[in-house]
Design a protein around this motif. Structure first.
Motif, short mmCIF file in Angstrom:
data_model
loop_
_atom_site.label_atom_id
_atom_site.label_comp_id
_atom_site.label_asym_id
_atom_site.label_seq_id
_atom_site.Cartn_x
_atom_site.Cartn_y
_atom_site.Cartn_z
N GLN A 230 53.84 46.84 33.51
CA GLN A 230 52.68 46.35 33.25
C GLN A 230 52.61 44.89 34.01
OE1 GLN A 230 49.45 48.12 30.93
NE2 GLN A 230 49.94 45.49 29.82
N ASP A 231 53.71 43.61 33.69
CA ASP A 231 53.49 42.17 33.76
C ASP A 231 53.40 42.41 34.91
OD1 ASP A 231 52.62 42.48 31.80
OD2 ASP A 231 54.56 41.01 29.85
N GLU A 232 55.22 43.05 35.25
CA GLU A 232 55.63 42.48 36.48
C GLU A 232 53.75 42.38 37.88
OE1 GLU A 232 58.99 44.18 37.97
OE2 GLU A 232 58.45 43.23 40.14
N ALA A 233 53.94 43.83 37.69
CA ALA A 233 52.32 44.27 38.61
C ALA A 233 51.01 43.29 38.33
CB ALA A 233 52.67 45.91 38.14
N ARG A 234 51.01 42.80 36.93
CA ARG A 234 50.21 41.83 37.10
C ARG A 234 50.38 40.32 37.68
NH1 ARG A 234 48.08 42.55 30.50
NH2 ARG A 234 47.21 44.57 30.37
N ALA A 235 51.42 39.98 37.37
CA ALA A 235 51.35 39.09 38.38
C ALA A 235 51.62 38.47 39.91
CB ALA A 235 53.52 38.86 37.25
N LEU A 236 52.04 40.02 40.24
CA LEU A 236 51.32 40.58 41.61
C LEU A 236 49.77 40.20 41.65
CD1 LEU A 236 52.20 40.42 44.73
CD2 LEU A 236 52.09 43.24 44.41
N MET A 237 49.18 41.01 41.08
CA MET A 237 47.78 41.39 41.37
C MET A 237 47.14 39.47 41.03
SD MET A 237 47.15 44.06 41.97
CE MET A 237 45.39 44.28 42.34
N GLN A 238 46.96 39.45 39.76
CA GLN A 238 46.92 37.53 39.74
C GLN A 238 47.04 36.71 40.71
OE1 GLN A 238 45.92 36.00 36.54
NE2 GLN A 238 45.05 35.25 37.94
N ALA A 239 48.43 37.02 41.45
CA ALA A 239 48.72 36.40 42.92
C ALA A 239 47.65 36.30 43.43
CB ALA A 239 49.91 36.29 43.37
N ILE A 240 47.40 37.69 44.26
CA ILE A 240 46.06 38.53 45.13
C ILE A 240 44.98 37.83 44.69
CG2 ILE A 240 45.63 40.54 45.94
CD1 ILE A 240 47.77 41.65 45.84
N ALA A 241 44.81 37.87 43.14
CA ALA A 241 43.23 37.27 43.57
C ALA A 241 43.07 35.73 43.65
CB ALA A 241 42.76 37.76 41.89
N ASP A 242 43.97 35.08 42.88
CA ASP A 242 44.28 33.81 43.04
C ASP A 242 44.41 33.72 44.58
OD1 ASP A 242 44.51 33.51 40.56
OD2 ASP A 242 46.45 32.79 40.69
N ALA A 243 44.80 34.03 45.58
CA ALA A 243 45.22 33.67 47.26
C ALA A 243 43.81 33.48 48.02
CB ALA A 243 46.15 34.46 47.50
N LEU A 244 43.19 35.12 47.25
CA LEU A 244 41.78 35.85 47.79
C LEU A 244 40.46 34.24 47.45
CD1 LEU A 244 42.11 38.62 47.59
CD2 LEU A 244 42.20 37.67 49.92
N ASP A 245 41.10 33.96 45.82
CA ASP A 245 40.10 33.24 45.52
C ASP A 245 38.75 34.09 45.17
OD1 ASP A 245 39.05 30.89 43.71
OD2 ASP A 245 37.71 30.19 45.25
N TYR A 246 39.69 35.69 44.58
CA TYR A 246 38.67 36.15 43.98
C TYR A 246 38.19 36.42 42.53
CZ TYR A 246 37.80 41.65 43.68
OH TYR A 246 37.34 42.59 43.95
N VAL A 247 36.30 36.81 43.10
CA VAL A 247 35.23 37.00 41.63
C VAL A 247 35.02 38.43 41.12
CG1 VAL A 247 33.16 35.73 41.23
CG2 VAL A 247 34.39 34.97 42.06
N GLY A 248 35.20 38.57 40.79
CA GLY A 248 34.53 40.01 40.18
C GLY A 248 36.27 41.00 39.85
N VAL A 249 35.28 42.19 39.59
CA VAL A 249 36.69 43.54 39.07
C VAL A 249 37.96 43.64 40.51
CG1 VAL A 249 37.41 45.58 38.58
CG2 VAL A 249 35.86 44.41 37.57
N LEU A 250 39.11 43.42 40.49
CA LEU A 250 39.59 44.04 41.47
C LEU A 250 41.25 44.84 40.76
CD1 LEU A 250 41.16 43.58 44.56
CD2 LEU A 250 42.35 41.19 42.99
#
Ligand code: AMP
Length: 357
Positions: A230-250
């Protein structure tokens, strides 16, 4: 920060919009739905429904003028529609994540570029490229259309090279991507919410079981291999969200494998595998999505009680609602759709801190 009484526009009229609308109403917002379809189960719980085409710019502009912020619940809203609306009102999340998620090839390239582990893949723009891709990746493999695939649609499995023609016909000769077949122990989701200020919170990961390419159940706690990854997968999703300056649920969907978590795909929206959060988490994915796009503080994503089981009610299984209502632990959701079709998601049921009777 949007004050109560503000209007949130939702593009798309399905059950995700319906559940977003209910959460928005809880926080004191008005909801307007824009969708081309005649039947909209989201509009049944909204203040206003505009039924118009995705390219009807005068209607889109009028819709935007009535909204204080906008989001989408449907992954195939045309990118040009979102871009057009973004010129009139804040659309959250923005067009970039949606554009990437609409194209399986761009999505895998984007995630691989961020260091994520994906299935081996090769582009298949035409029939000749399928042979090249098969020579590179071998079999078994899965051929998926680059666009418009969901719930297992637009996919063909290849056991051997001899399946190439059938698979190519099976996806109607659309531009595609070939993926090497991943041997996995389990499938799981990573669900996050990111605020306008970048604060990010994760819900616990559920293990997901698909039947015929459609999500059947999500449950927690997941098996140990998922907890370990879970932690490794979360780190990737965090990187994706940050790269997109994402707002909302991803949402990210992963395979738990011996080599670690393998990213399968993402959804730039609330997700079926997060429906359990309505009763199973302190703050649901729907409420936190509304909080995020409205600039409100994010809610606690902690799990309320274990175990959690969410079952989709697909096709004729909606007929089990009367008996489910007799189960004291069952939280029943009926989406209000009138037409029962095979493979159509018509409702779901969740048990929290207890098992099905
Ligand atoms: P998708 O539309 O990409 O989510 O695929 C639907 C389902 O097919 C997934 O949930 C998996 O069960 C399975 N699947 C998709 N891609 C692969 C792959 N590369 N290897 C093995 N199974 C896959």
């Amino acid at each position: 920060m949007l004050p109560p009484g503000s209007t949130i526009g939702i593009l798309g009229g399905g059950q995700l919009g319906r559940m977003l609308g209910l959460a928005a109403a809880q926080l004191g917002f008005q909801v307007h739905i824009y969708a081309p379809d005649r039947e909209s189960v989201a509009a049944q719980v909204a203040a206003r429904h505009v039924q118009a085409a995705w390219d009807d710019e005068p209607r889109l502009a009028a819709f935007a003028a009535a909204c204080d912020a906008m989001t989408f619940e449907f992954e195939n809203v045309p990118i040009d529609t979102v871009r057009f609306l973004s010129g009139h009102v804040a659309v959250r999340p923005g067009a970039q994540g949606l554009e990437i998620a609409q194209d399986r090839l761009a999505e895998k390239q984007f995630v691989a570029g961020l260091g994520g582990r994906t299935a081996p893949f090769a582009p298949v723009p035409d029939r000749a490229a399928l042979d090249t891709a098969l020579a590179e990746l071998g079999t078994p493999a899965i051929l998926k259309t680059v666009r418009m695939g969901y719930d297992g649609k637009g996919q063909a499995r290849l056991r051997t090279d001899a399946d190439a023609d059938t698979a190519w016909d099976g996806i109607d000769h659309h531009a595609a991507i070939l993926e090497g077949f991943v041997t996995f122990a389990h499938e799981f989701s990573v669900l996050l919410v990111r605020g306008i200020d970048g604060e990010t919170r994760f819900w616990d990961s559920s293990v997901n079981v698909h039947e015929g390419g459609i999500l059947a159940t999500s449950s927690l706690p997941p098996p140990q291999i998922v907890l370990d990854q879970q932690d490794e997968a979360r780190a990737l999703m965090q990187a994706i969200a940050d790269a997109l300056d994402y707002v909302g649920v991803l949402t990210g969907e992963f395979f738990a494998t011996d080599a670690g978590p393998v990213f399968n795909e993402m959804a730039p929206r609330v997700h079926n595998s997060g429906h359990w959060t309505i009763e199973g988490a302190v703050t649901s994915q729907f409420e936190n999505h509304i909080r995020a796009i409205a600039g409100l503080p994010l809610g606690n994503t902690g799990t309320a009680a274990l175990p959690v089981v969410m079952h989709n009610l697909i096709g004729t299984s909606i007929g089990t609602v009367p008996s489910l209502l007799a189960d004291p632990g069952a939280h029943v959701h009926h989406y209000g759709k009138t037409e029962v079709r095979q493979g159509r998601k018509l409702g779901h049921v969740t048990w929290v801190g207890t098992s099905p009777a």
